[in-house]
Design a protein around this motif. Structure first.
Motif, PDB file in Angstrom:
ATOM      1  N   PRO A   1      -6.181  27.191  84.363  1.00  0.00           N
ATOM      2  CA  PRO A   1      -4.729  27.103  84.190  1.00  0.00           C
ATOM      3  C   PRO A   1      -4.004  26.301  85.268  1.00  0.00           C
ATOM      4  N   LYS A   2      -4.433  26.371  86.502  1.00  0.00           N
ATOM      5  CA  LYS A   2      -3.678  25.694  87.555  1.00  0.00           C
ATOM      6  C   LYS A   2      -4.271  24.354  87.958  1.00  0.00           C
ATOM      7  N   GLY A   3      -5.436  24.034  87.465  1.00  0.00           N
ATOM      8  CA  GLY A   3      -6.026  22.729  87.762  1.00  0.00           C
ATOM      9  C   GLY A   3      -6.164  22.506  89.256  1.00  0.00           C
ATOM     10  N   GLY A   4      -5.898  21.300  89.667  1.00  0.00           N
ATOM     11  CA  GLY A   4      -5.991  20.977  91.081  1.00  0.00           C
ATOM     12  C   GLY A   4      -6.379  19.522  91.288  1.00  0.00           C
ATOM     13  N   PRO A   5      -6.298  19.067  92.535  1.00  0.00           N
ATOM     14  CA  PRO A   5      -6.640  17.670  92.817  1.00  0.00           C
ATOM     15  C   PRO A   5      -8.135  17.405  92.645  1.00  0.00           C
TER      16      PRO A   5
ATOM     17  N   ARG B   1      -9.640  15.464  99.073  1.00  0.00           N
ATOM     18  CA  ARG B   1      -9.965  15.729 100.474  1.00  0.00           C
ATOM     19  C   ARG B   1      -8.798  16.360 101.227  1.00  0.00           C
ATOM     20  N   PHE B   2      -7.589  16.223 100.685  1.00  0.00           N
ATOM     21  CA  PHE B   2      -6.397  16.633 101.444  1.00  0.00           C
ATOM     22  C   PHE B   2      -5.778  17.936 100.944  1.00  0.00           C
ATOM     23  N   LYS B   3      -6.416  18.595 100.001  1.00  0.00           N
ATOM     24  CA  LYS B   3      -5.855  19.853  99.501  1.00  0.00           C
ATOM     25  C   LYS B   3      -5.996  20.949 100.564  1.00  0.00           C
ATOM     26  N   SER B   4      -5.025  21.806 100.594  1.00  0.00           N
ATOM     27  CA  SER B   4      -5.027  22.923 101.544  1.00  0.00           C
ATOM     28  C   SER B   4      -4.216  24.064 100.954  1.00  0.00           C
ATOM     29  N   SER B   5      -4.136  25.133 101.695  1.00  0.00           N
ATOM     30  CA  SER B   5      -3.404  26.308 101.193  1.00  0.00           C
ATOM     31  C   SER B   5      -1.915  26.051 101.106  1.00  0.00           C
ATOM     32  N   ILE B   6      -1.432  25.053 101.827  1.00  0.00           N
ATOM     33  CA  ILE B   6       0.007  24.763 101.796  1.00  0.00           C
ATOM     34  C   ILE B   6       0.298  23.426 101.109  1.00  0.00           C
TER      35      ILE B   6
END
Length: 342
Positions: free
Chosen positions: A30-34, A129-134
């Motif tokens: 549902p939320k996908g992502g980079p 590579r740049f995904k994070s919790s924020i």
């Protein structure tokens, strides 16, 4: 084929592939992502020593050598393909310099040896590579770095057992024609060889050595006069030097002793290592002397030079005395090789 011993080439490594921005939008996630993937590294350029070629002449016509660029990254965390490296075959004995700085990058002296001359670019990073919790939806990527581009000076040093030294018209080309299958130009007027020549001297079916004839050295060669500076380096790997002297020069030319001293001084000025190599005096063109005066004339030259090493008298034109010299050379080289092996 004419021997070419120097060439300038340009090598261009491949750029690194760029990273990309991508996001997953899949069923049941549902939320996908980079998911933007990294690019591929650029290919590098290597020189490879091979025994199949013995001249740099091909580089006069193909002067640019490029490696492949890295592929850009793709979605679904797919990394781009690395660029293919470029391998450039060069003769064994090639010295490589960076053209702008003159810095020696390396020397390829054994078959199969490789030298990295242009590094491929590093891959860029995808947004995954740049995904994070924020930062759940990063938009940033990096580009691949450029591959190295540079101009190279290639220089091939002749690999021969015996090298011939002497002023122009001392008879070096005539000697190598008399004892080998090499056919450098000779004539009955003063001129100098313009390109190095190699000849294989076979004393019998199983014994042979390689002789190098370089352009004649003139006074001031060690400082750049004439062709001597360009080719004196080819004698650096030889095991023995033959110093040829014309015992019956033209009236307008220097005397045998003066000619010999010019060469001795130039060799000393060029390199101590070259000056300390074993060197034999070869008094050539004795056929131009009255037979009864050959011994006294040659001895006078030896005495005035205060020569301490071996001395040989011959006529390269008629062949008289040449094979006595060749057998002596073969024996000297075999003793030297035996000493090295022990």
């Amino acid at each position: 084929m004419r021997f070419v011993d120097e060439a300038v080439i340009r090598v261009e490594a491949g750029d690194g592939g760029n990273g990309v921005v991508g996001f997953r939008r899949e069923k049941y996630i549902p939320k996908g992502g980079p998911d933007g993937g990294d690019g591929g590294d650029g290919g590098s350029v290597y020189l490879v020593a091979t025994e199949n070629i013995n001249t740099l002449v091909d580089f006069r016509y193909q002067t640019v050598h490029r490696a492949q660029r890295g592929q850009n990254g793709m979605g679904c965390n797919c990394t781009g393909r690395k660029g293919e490296d470029c391998f450039v075959a060069v003769p064994v004995g090639t010295l490589v310099r960076e053209a702008e700085t003159g810095e020696i990058m390396g020397e390829l002296i054994t078959p199969g040896e490789t030298l990295l001359v242009a590094q491929g670019g590093f891959h860029g990073l995808g947004n995954a590579r740049f995904k994070s919790s924020i930062n759940r939806t990063p938009q940033q990527t990096t580009k691949g770095t450029p591959g190295e581009h540079r101009m190279l000076d290639l220089e091939l040093t002749l690999i021969a057992d015996v090298g011939l030294l002497g002023l122009p018209n001392a008879g070096k080309s005539s000697l190598i024609r008399a004892v080998s299958s090499a056919r450098p130009k000779v004539a009955d007027y003063p001129f100098t060889t313009l390109h190095p020549n190699l000849g294989v001297v076979r004393v019998d079916d199983l014994r042979s050595f390689v002789m190098a004839d370089i352009p004649g050295v003139i006074e001031g060669a060690s400082e750049g006069a004439g062709l001597g500076l360009q080719f004196l380096k080819h004698l650096s790997r030889t095991g023995l030097l033959l110093h040829l002297v014309d015992v019956a020069p033209y009236e307008s030319m220097a005397s045998p002793v003066e000619s010999a001293r010019v060469i001795i001084n130039e060799v000393k000025s060029w390199s101590d290592d070259l000056a300390n190599k074993p060197r034999w005096l070869v008094l050539n063109k004795i056929d131009c002397l009255v037979p009864d005066e050959v011994e006294s004339h040659c001895q006078a030259i030896v005495d005035e030079l205060e020569w301490q090493g071996p001395v040989f008298k011959l006529s390269a034109l008629t062949g008289g005395g040449t094979w006595e010299l060749m057998y002596a050379i073969m024996e000297f080289l075999e003793q030297k090789r035996q000493g090295v092996s022990e």
